[in-house]
Design a protein around this motif. Structure first.
Motif, PDB file in Angstrom:
ATOM      1  N   ILE A   1       0.847  -1.203   0.000  1.00  0.00           N
ATOM      2  CA  ILE A   1       0.000   0.000   0.000  1.00  0.00           C
ATOM      3  C   ILE A   1       0.878   1.247   0.000  1.00  0.00           C
ATOM      4  CG2 ILE A   1      -1.664   1.342   1.336  1.00  0.00           C
ATOM      5  CD1 ILE A   1      -2.849  -1.296   2.306  1.00  0.00           C
TER       6      ILE A   1
ATOM      7  N   LEU B   1       0.907  12.255   8.260  1.00  0.00           N
ATOM      8  CA  LEU B   1       0.554  10.836   8.305  1.00  0.00           C
ATOM      9  C   LEU B   1       1.476  10.077   9.252  1.00  0.00           C
ATOM     10  CD1 LEU B   1      -0.309  10.050   4.596  1.00  0.00           C
ATOM     11  CD2 LEU B   1      -1.833  10.624   6.480  1.00  0.00           C
ATOM     12  N   MET B   2       2.739  10.467   9.265  1.00  0.00           N
ATOM     13  CA  MET B   2       3.674   9.792  10.172  1.00  0.00           C
ATOM     14  C   MET B   2       3.244  10.018  11.629  1.00  0.00           C
ATOM     15  SD  MET B   2       7.749  10.228  10.476  1.00  0.00           S
ATOM     16  CE  MET B   2       7.705  11.772  11.340  1.00  0.00           C
TER      17      MET B   2
ATOM     18  N   TRP C   1       2.993  13.823   4.277  1.00  0.00           N
ATOM     19  CA  TRP C   1       3.684  12.640   4.769  1.00  0.00           C
ATOM     20  C   TRP C   1       4.014  12.752   6.243  1.00  0.00           C
ATOM     21  CZ3 TRP C   1       3.913   7.929   3.336  1.00  0.00           C
ATOM     22  CH2 TRP C   1       3.726   7.600   1.992  1.00  0.00           C
ATOM     23  N   TYR C   2       4.370  13.966   6.679  1.00  0.00           N
ATOM     24  CA  TYR C   2       4.737  14.112   8.089  1.00  0.00           C
ATOM     25  C   TYR C   2       3.509  14.079   8.976  1.00  0.00           C
ATOM     26  CZ  TYR C   2       9.151  14.869   6.007  1.00  0.00           C
ATOM     27  OH  TYR C   2      10.275  14.652   5.274  1.00  0.00           O
TER      28      TYR C   2
ATOM     29  N   ASP D   1      -6.709   3.213   4.814  1.00  0.00           N
ATOM     30  CA  ASP D   1      -6.707   1.798   4.435  1.00  0.00           C
ATOM     31  C   ASP D   1      -5.572   1.063   5.152  1.00  0.00           C
ATOM     32  OD1 ASP D   1      -7.283  -0.525   3.093  1.00  0.00           O
ATOM     33  OD2 ASP D   1      -6.104   0.010   1.331  1.00  0.00           O
ATOM     34  N   LEU D   2      -4.430   1.719   5.201  1.00  0.00           N
ATOM     35  CA  LEU D   2      -3.251   1.139   5.844  1.00  0.00           C
ATOM     36  C   LEU D   2      -3.511   0.874   7.326  1.00  0.00           C
ATOM     37  CD1 LEU D   2      -0.235   0.535   5.401  1.00  0.00           C
ATOM     38  CD2 LEU D   2       0.233   2.848   6.128  1.00  0.00           C
TER      39      LEU D   2
ATOM     40  N   SER E   1      -9.549   1.901  -2.067  1.00  0.00           N
ATOM     41  CA  SER E   1      -8.177   2.378  -2.199  1.00  0.00           C
ATOM     42  C   SER E   1      -7.737   2.284  -3.661  1.00  0.00           C
ATOM     43  CB  SER E   1      -7.271   1.523  -1.322  1.00  0.00           C
ATOM     44  OG  SER E   1      -6.272   2.288  -0.749  1.00  0.00           O
TER      45      SER E   1
ATOM     46  N   HIS F   1      -5.343   6.413   1.471  1.00  0.00           N
ATOM     47  CA  HIS F   1      -4.568   5.172   1.550  1.00  0.00           C
ATOM     48  C   HIS F   1      -4.096   4.919   2.970  1.00  0.00           C
ATOM     49  CE1 HIS F   1      -4.826   4.775  -2.608  1.00  0.00           C
ATOM     50  NE2 HIS F   1      -4.005   5.755  -2.913  1.00  0.00           N
ATOM     51  N   PHE F   2      -3.804   6.008   3.681  1.00  0.00           N
ATOM     52  CA  PHE F   2      -3.377   5.858   5.066  1.00  0.00           C
ATOM     53  C   PHE F   2      -4.484   5.222   5.903  1.00  0.00           C
ATOM     54  CE2 PHE F   2      -3.175   7.552   9.390  1.00  0.00           C
ATOM     55  CZ  PHE F   2      -1.977   6.991   9.780  1.00  0.00           C
TER      56      PHE F   2
ATOM     57  N   SER G   1       0.294   8.004  12.396  1.00  0.00           N
ATOM     58  CA  SER G   1       0.567   6.578  12.565  1.00  0.00           C
ATOM     59  C   SER G   1       1.110   6.305  13.964  1.00  0.00           C
ATOM     60  CB  SER G   1       1.529   6.077  11.491  1.00  0.00           C
ATOM     61  OG  SER G   1       2.789   6.631  11.679  1.00  0.00           O
TER      62      SER G   1
ATOM     63  N   VAL H   1      -5.535  -2.176   7.892  1.00  0.00           N
ATOM     64  CA  VAL H   1      -4.776  -3.418   7.813  1.00  0.00           C
ATOM     65  C   VAL H   1      -4.356  -3.849   9.214  1.00  0.00           C
ATOM     66  CG1 VAL H   1      -2.575  -4.418   7.052  1.00  0.00           C
ATOM     67  CG2 VAL H   1      -3.951  -3.102   5.460  1.00  0.00           C
ATOM     68  N   PHE H   2      -3.917  -2.878  10.028  1.00  0.00           N
ATOM     69  CA  PHE H   2      -3.418  -3.226  11.362  1.00  0.00           C
ATOM     70  C   PHE H   2      -4.543  -3.386  12.381  1.00  0.00           C
ATOM     71  CE2 PHE H   2       0.313  -1.549   9.252  1.00  0.00           C
ATOM     72  CZ  PHE H   2       1.183  -2.593   9.506  1.00  0.00           C
TER      73      PHE H   2
ATOM     74  N   ILE I   1      10.830   9.624   6.569  1.00  0.00           N
ATOM     75  CA  ILE I   1       9.572   9.018   7.019  1.00  0.00           C
ATOM     76  C   ILE I   1       9.831   7.700   7.732  1.00  0.00           C
ATOM     77  CG2 ILE I   1       7.343   8.090   6.267  1.00  0.00           C
ATOM     78  CD1 ILE I   1       7.544  11.045   5.803  1.00  0.00           C
TER      79      ILE I   1
ATOM     80  N   ILE J   1     -10.209  -1.973   0.601  1.00  0.00           N
ATOM     81  CA  ILE J   1      -9.129  -2.173  -0.372  1.00  0.00           C
ATOM     82  C   ILE J   1      -9.592  -1.698  -1.738  1.00  0.00           C
ATOM     83  CG2 ILE J   1      -7.786  -3.906  -1.626  1.00  0.00           C
ATOM     84  CD1 ILE J   1      -7.522  -5.486   0.858  1.00  0.00           C
TER      85      ILE J   1
ATOM     86  N   LYS K   1      -2.921  14.371  -2.740  1.00  0.00           N
ATOM     87  CA  LYS K   1      -2.781  14.465  -1.281  1.00  0.00           C
ATOM     88  C   LYS K   1      -3.979  13.856  -0.576  1.00  0.00           C
ATOM     89  CE  LYS K   1       0.301  18.234  -1.688  1.00  0.00           C
ATOM     90  NZ  LYS K   1       0.479  19.672  -1.659  1.00  0.00           N
TER      91      LYS K   1
ATOM     92  N   LEU L   1      -3.360  10.295  -0.582  1.00  0.00           N
ATOM     93  CA  LEU L   1      -2.426   9.831   0.452  1.00  0.00           C
ATOM     94  C   LEU L   1      -3.170   9.575   1.753  1.00  0.00           C
ATOM     95  CD1 LEU L   1       0.793  11.982   0.106  1.00  0.00           C
ATOM     96  CD2 LEU L   1       0.470   9.583  -0.402  1.00  0.00           C
TER      97      LEU L   1
ATOM     98  N   MET M   1       0.592   4.632  -2.437  1.00  0.00           N
ATOM     99  CA  MET M   1       0.937   5.961  -1.953  1.00  0.00           C
ATOM    100  C   MET M   1       2.173   6.509  -2.662  1.00  0.00           C
ATOM    101  SD  MET M   1       0.104   5.201   2.046  1.00  0.00           S
ATOM    102  CE  MET M   1      -0.076   6.806   2.782  1.00  0.00           C
TER     103      MET M   1
END
Lengths: 144, 264
Positions: free
Chosen positions: A71, B6-7, B3-4, B251-252, B64, B248-249, B10, B255-256, A89, B61, B242, B245, A76
């Motif tokens: 993914i 999303l980090m 991205w930051y 979705d990610l 996504s 998808h996050f 997470s 997964v967990f 990251i 999924i 964006k 992104l 992404m």
């Protein structure tokens, strides 16, 4: 998010076809099916806590990580970014390795300590069926 | 910057899931997911472990994939394509939220025979109660508990076992008659399970559901902007990327969440 300033890192070559996307979709779908199969086998086999159960659970976890990789890198497009960007990251995420190990270890040590010093608690939470309802009534469920 | 964000997000989810793991590791007993999540809308009491959550995973999924396709069309500056795939993505998100609403409702309003304070009560999964403890194997204990249980509970239990008896008719019977109609060997009664299960389950899937919800809102805004030609005038579809992104996050994370709550 976007104020007319384009972020350089997000530019990359548009992929020419949607083939790759669909390929990853099928991979994700198949991995999910395998995971489900394993999850259900845990249920069907009704395994006792032991090596085989941990192996199956470990396989499921590894498959989930594979899904996460697909993914992130394909959907992404992180795989298409410049290397330094990827590193900023991914490197902080390494913290999770310590995080998971330390806290799960903490949890299981708590369990061991409680079982060791409170035999009544251990009896009450491991032998379920045999416990007398009165004894359950007098002590309310474990405080978590 | 996305991205930051999303980090950091997470780490939030990671901390939630790890604290769930810590509590779970500290317990001698934890309910098995294939036992807790075994129903499907419209299938009644049929035992279908994990079927519904698999459908939810498939929906996420799939949405996504439609999102990547929207981003892909954006690269080629194809407005129609973007609008089409964004619409499918939004639909997928809404389906997922609908599924989750059904699942929560089913868990909360469920009635499971549980042995509490020496009597049997019918409870669902909530923040304070967990009906999925160990099964009570001692039939004498079950019989004792039945004698202490309320009339209403007994009526419901008999009704569940024997659908031909109308609840009105059963209401008129005495408790002893009702207990006589129940076969305590067949009756599956559980002890209360770990209370923390409810808080973690509703907290984490709720937090994820909230992300899906805000993702849907963002996608709707993107759809409107694409439709009205905002991106066309701007000359690029980076905003779609964006929003993608973020989607998808979501979705990610699922997964967990799927891994921690439903599989292991």
């Amino acid at each position: 998010m976007e104020h007319g300033v384009t972020e350089v890192t997000i530019h990359h070559e548009p992929s020419s076809s949607t083939k790759r996307i669909w390929k990853v979709f099928w991979i994700l779908l198949i991995i999910t099916m395998v995971e489900l199969g394993l999850g259900l086998s845990l249920y069907a086999l009704d395994l006792p806590e032991g090596l085989r159960m941990h192996l199956i659970k470990g396989t499921i976890i590894i498959l989930s990580l594979a899904k996460a990789y697909y993914i992130v890198s394909v959907f992404m497009h992180l795989g298409d970014e410049i290397r330094n960007m990827i590193m900023t990251i991914v490197v902080p995420l390494m913290l999770f390795i310590w995080f998971i190990l330390a806290f799960l270890g903490d949890g299981s040590s708590y369990r061991n300590l409680r079982n060791k010093y409170d035999p009544y608690y251990k009896e009450r939470t491991t032998t379920g069926g045999g416990a007398k309802p009165d004894s359950i009534a007098t002590k309310p469920g474990g405080k978590d | 910057m996305m991205w930051y964000f999303l980090m950091s997000d997470s780490f939030t989810f990671g901390a939630f899931l790890i604290s769930y793991g810590t509590i779970r590791f500290s317990q001698n007993y934890w309910p098995a997911p294939s036992f807790v999540f075994n129903t499907f809308p419209g299938a009644g009491e049929t035992n279908l472990p994990l079927a519904f959550v698999s459908l939810m995973t498939f929906i996420l999924i799939m949405s996504s994939v439609t999102m990547v396709l929207a981003v892909h069309e954006g690269h080629h500056g194809n407005r129609k394509g973007v609008v089409k795939w964004m619409a499918w993505t939004i639909l997928g998100g809404l389906c997922f939220l609908g599924c989750q609403a059904w699942e929560w409702n089913h868990l909360i309003t469920g009635e499971h025979a549980t042995l509490i304070d020496g009597k049997i009560e019918l409870i669902g999964q909530s923040m304070r109660h967990n009906p999925w403890g160990m099964e009570v194997a001692d039939h004498a204990a079950v019989l004792d508990a039945l004698r202490n249980s309320s009339h209403e509970t007994l009526v419901k239990l008999v009704h569940e076992h024997n659908h031909s008896a109308a609840e009105g008719q059963l209401n008129a019977l005495s408790n002893d008659r009702l207990i006589g109609m129940l076969n305590s060997e067949n009756l599956r009664v559980h002890l209360p399970g770990p209370v923390a299960f409810g808080g973690y389950f509703f907290g984490i899937t709720g937090f994820h559901g909230f992300h899906v919800f805000s993702g849907v809102i963002i996608n709707v805004i993107m759809l409107i902007m694409a439709q009205t030609g905002v991106f066309e005038r701007r000359g690029h579809y980076l905003m779609i990327e964006k929003a993608g992104l973020y989607w998808h996050f979501v979705d990610l994370v699922w997964v967990f969440v799927f891994l921690c709550f439903y599989l292991v």
